[in-house]
Design a protein around this motif. Structure first.
Motif, PDB file in Angstrom:
ATOM      1  N   PRO A 116     -13.136  -9.622 -20.261  1.00  0.00           N
ATOM      2  CA  PRO A 116     -14.281  -9.805 -19.367  1.00  0.00           C
ATOM      3  C   PRO A 116     -13.962 -10.631 -18.120  1.00  0.00           C
ATOM      4  N   ASP A 117     -12.923 -11.479 -18.197  1.00  0.00           N
ATOM      5  CA  ASP A 117     -12.601 -12.311 -17.034  1.00  0.00           C
ATOM      6  C   ASP A 117     -11.341 -11.866 -16.296  1.00  0.00           C
ATOM      7  N   GLY A 118     -10.915 -10.626 -16.526  1.00  0.00           N
ATOM      8  CA  GLY A 118      -9.779 -10.118 -15.768  1.00  0.00           C
ATOM      9  C   GLY A 118      -8.981  -9.074 -16.516  1.00  0.00           C
ATOM     10  N   THR A 119      -8.089  -8.442 -15.774  1.00  0.00           N
ATOM     11  CA  THR A 119      -7.232  -7.406 -16.339  1.00  0.00           C
ATOM     12  C   THR A 119      -5.791  -7.695 -15.970  1.00  0.00           C
ATOM     13  N   HIS A 120      -4.889  -7.090 -16.717  1.00  0.00           N
ATOM     14  CA  HIS A 120      -3.474  -7.081 -16.361  1.00  0.00           C
ATOM     15  C   HIS A 120      -3.019  -5.644 -16.562  1.00  0.00           C
ATOM     16  N   LEU A 121      -2.816  -4.935 -15.450  1.00  0.00           N
ATOM     17  CA  LEU A 121      -2.537  -3.503 -15.488  1.00  0.00           C
ATOM     18  C   LEU A 121      -1.286  -3.172 -14.689  1.00  0.00           C
ATOM     19  N   HIS A 122      -0.433  -2.344 -15.279  1.00  0.00           N
ATOM     20  CA  HIS A 122       0.736  -1.811 -14.584  1.00  0.00           C
ATOM     21  C   HIS A 122       0.588  -0.302 -14.508  1.00  0.00           C
ATOM     22  N   ILE A 123       0.997   0.277 -13.370  1.00  0.00           N
ATOM     23  CA  ILE A 123       0.843   1.699 -13.141  1.00  0.00           C
ATOM     24  C   ILE A 123       2.129   2.281 -12.576  1.00  0.00           C
ATOM     25  N   ALA A 124       2.393   3.539 -12.911  1.00  0.00           N
ATOM     26  CA  ALA A 124       3.456   4.318 -12.283  1.00  0.00           C
ATOM     27  C   ALA A 124       2.807   5.555 -11.675  1.00  0.00           C
ATOM     28  N   VAL A 125       3.138   5.822 -10.413  1.00  0.00           N
ATOM     29  CA  VAL A 125       2.610   6.993  -9.709  1.00  0.00           C
ATOM     30  C   VAL A 125       3.762   7.772  -9.087  1.00  0.00           C
ATOM     31  N   ALA A 126       3.542   9.066  -8.909  1.00  0.00           N
ATOM     32  CA  ALA A 126       4.521   9.932  -8.246  1.00  0.00           C
ATOM     33  C   ALA A 126       3.894  10.497  -6.987  1.00  0.00           C
ATOM     34  N   ASP A 127       4.696  10.562  -5.914  1.00  0.00           N
ATOM     35  CA  ASP A 127       4.193  11.150  -4.668  1.00  0.00           C
ATOM     36  C   ASP A 127       4.405  12.655  -4.675  1.00  0.00           C
TER      37      ASP A 127
ATOM     38  N   ALA B 250       0.848  -1.196   0.000  1.00  0.00           N
ATOM     39  CA  ALA B 250       0.000   0.000   0.000  1.00  0.00           C
ATOM     40  C   ALA B 250       0.880   1.241   0.000  1.00  0.00           C
ATOM     41  N   ILE B 251       0.602   2.145  -0.940  1.00  0.00           N
ATOM     42  CA  ILE B 251       1.258   3.444  -1.006  1.00  0.00           C
ATOM     43  C   ILE B 251       0.152   4.471  -0.787  1.00  0.00           C
ATOM     44  N   ARG B 252       0.276   5.305   0.246  1.00  0.00           N
ATOM     45  CA  ARG B 252      -0.778   6.269   0.574  1.00  0.00           C
ATOM     46  C   ARG B 252      -0.251   7.691   0.471  1.00  0.00           C
ATOM     47  N   GLY B 253      -1.139   8.607   0.130  1.00  0.00           N
ATOM     48  CA  GLY B 253      -0.783  10.017   0.015  1.00  0.00           C
ATOM     49  C   GLY B 253      -1.388  10.605  -1.233  1.00  0.00           C
ATOM     50  N   GLU B 254      -0.940  11.785  -1.569  1.00  0.00           N
ATOM     51  CA  GLU B 254      -1.401  12.433  -2.795  1.00  0.00           C
ATOM     52  C   GLU B 254      -0.520  11.939  -3.934  1.00  0.00           C
ATOM     53  N   LEU B 255      -1.072  11.058  -4.747  1.00  0.00           N
ATOM     54  CA  LEU B 255      -0.327  10.379  -5.799  1.00  0.00           C
ATOM     55  C   LEU B 255      -0.857  10.779  -7.168  1.00  0.00           C
ATOM     56  N   GLU B 256       0.046  11.145  -8.066  1.00  0.00           N
ATOM     57  CA  GLU B 256      -0.325  11.456  -9.447  1.00  0.00           C
ATOM     58  C   GLU B 256      -0.098  10.218 -10.311  1.00  0.00           C
ATOM     59  N   ILE B 257      -1.084   9.895 -11.145  1.00  0.00           N
ATOM     60  CA  ILE B 257      -0.934   8.793 -12.099  1.00  0.00           C
ATOM     61  C   ILE B 257      -0.079   9.296 -13.253  1.00  0.00           C
ATOM     62  N   LEU B 258       1.092   8.686 -13.449  1.00  0.00           N
ATOM     63  CA  LEU B 258       1.976   9.055 -14.549  1.00  0.00           C
ATOM     64  C   LEU B 258       1.711   8.206 -15.778  1.00  0.00           C
ATOM     65  N   SER B 259       1.410   6.940 -15.545  1.00  0.00           N
ATOM     66  CA  SER B 259       1.089   6.054 -16.666  1.00  0.00           C
ATOM     67  C   SER B 259       0.302   4.865 -16.149  1.00  0.00           C
ATOM     68  N   LEU B 260      -0.497   4.327 -17.025  1.00  0.00           N
ATOM     69  CA  LEU B 260      -1.255   3.103 -16.774  1.00  0.00           C
ATOM     70  C   LEU B 260      -1.311   2.361 -18.096  1.00  0.00           C
TER      71      LEU B 260
ATOM     72  N   LEU C 218       6.572  14.487  -3.464  1.00  0.00           N
ATOM     73  CA  LEU C 218       7.966  14.912  -3.629  1.00  0.00           C
ATOM     74  C   LEU C 218       8.512  14.565  -5.012  1.00  0.00           C
ATOM     75  N   GLY C 219       7.684  13.908  -5.823  1.00  0.00           N
ATOM     76  CA  GLY C 219       8.101  13.529  -7.166  1.00  0.00           C
ATOM     77  C   GLY C 219       8.735  12.164  -7.262  1.00  0.00           C
ATOM     78  N   ALA C 220       8.830  11.451  -6.148  1.00  0.00           N
ATOM     79  CA  ALA C 220       9.376  10.095  -6.193  1.00  0.00           C
ATOM     80  C   ALA C 220       8.392   9.195  -6.929  1.00  0.00           C
ATOM     81  N   VAL C 221       8.910   8.361  -7.806  1.00  0.00           N
ATOM     82  CA  VAL C 221       8.078   7.517  -8.661  1.00  0.00           C
ATOM     83  C   VAL C 221       8.214   6.061  -8.225  1.00  0.00           C
ATOM     84  N   ILE C 222       7.085   5.381  -8.218  1.00  0.00           N
ATOM     85  CA  ILE C 222       7.062   3.937  -7.964  1.00  0.00           C
ATOM     86  C   ILE C 222       6.025   3.326  -8.893  1.00  0.00           C
ATOM     87  N   GLY C 223       6.267   2.112  -9.275  1.00  0.00           N
ATOM     88  CA  GLY C 223       5.323   1.453 -10.166  1.00  0.00           C
ATOM     89  C   GLY C 223       5.278  -0.033  -9.918  1.00  0.00           C
ATOM     90  N   GLY C 224       4.244  -0.637 -10.441  1.00  0.00           N
ATOM     91  CA  GLY C 224       4.082  -2.078 -10.325  1.00  0.00           C
ATOM     92  C   GLY C 224       2.742  -2.508 -10.874  1.00  0.00           C
TER      93      GLY C 224
END
Length: 134
Positions: free
Chosen positions: A70-81, A54-64, A83-89
């Motif tokens: 219909p039976d599921g998704t496979h999604l990767h996301i990158a978000v910035a907090d 879990a990553i909590r705070g004010e997060l900007e979606i940089l990419s998805l 301070l501009g630190a980026v994490i994705g998964g």
């Protein structure tokens, strides 16, 4: 290809909203073209991890990016907090929209995406077939 814009509201679960929306479409294959917005919480399964973080705070979606079926998704996301630190998964359920999520989705009527357990990976992986004609 059919292109559909979507806007999610504060508090919406990003992954679950996309899965619910896709399950209502006549098309059986889709993908994310574009996504911007913010999250108050991101549930990410990081590379090599078996559980979400879990990553909590004010997060900007940089990419998805990812595929929708219909039976599921496979999604990767990158978000910035804030301070501009980026994490994705890997985007997991419980990732909550903070102010908005503006998405553009591509639907592929000629194709059918399904998820089937792959013994080699241990995950439900994408299976691609031509759509049934009719």
């Amino acid at each position: 290809m059919k292109v559909v814009p979507l806007r999610l509201q504060p508090g919406d679960d990003l992954r679950r909203a996309l899965e619910a929306w896709m399950s209502q479409q006549p098309e059986q294959a889709g993908f994310v073209i574009s996504a911007v917005g913010s999250l108050s919480e991101a549930q990410l399964r990081l590379a090599g991890a078996s559980e979400a973080t879990a990553i909590r705070g004010e997060l900007e979606i940089l990419s998805l990016a990812g595929t929708l079926s219909p039976d599921g998704t496979h999604l990767h996301i990158a978000v910035a907090d804030s301070l501009g630190a980026v994490i994705g998964g890997h985007l997991c359920a419980g990732s909550l929209v903070r102010s908005t999520a503006e998405l553009v989705i591509g639907l592929l009527p000629e194709w059918q995406f399904q998820r089937e357990l792959d013994a080699a990976t241990g995950y439900a992986e994408l299976v691609i077939n031509p759509a049934a004609q009719g």
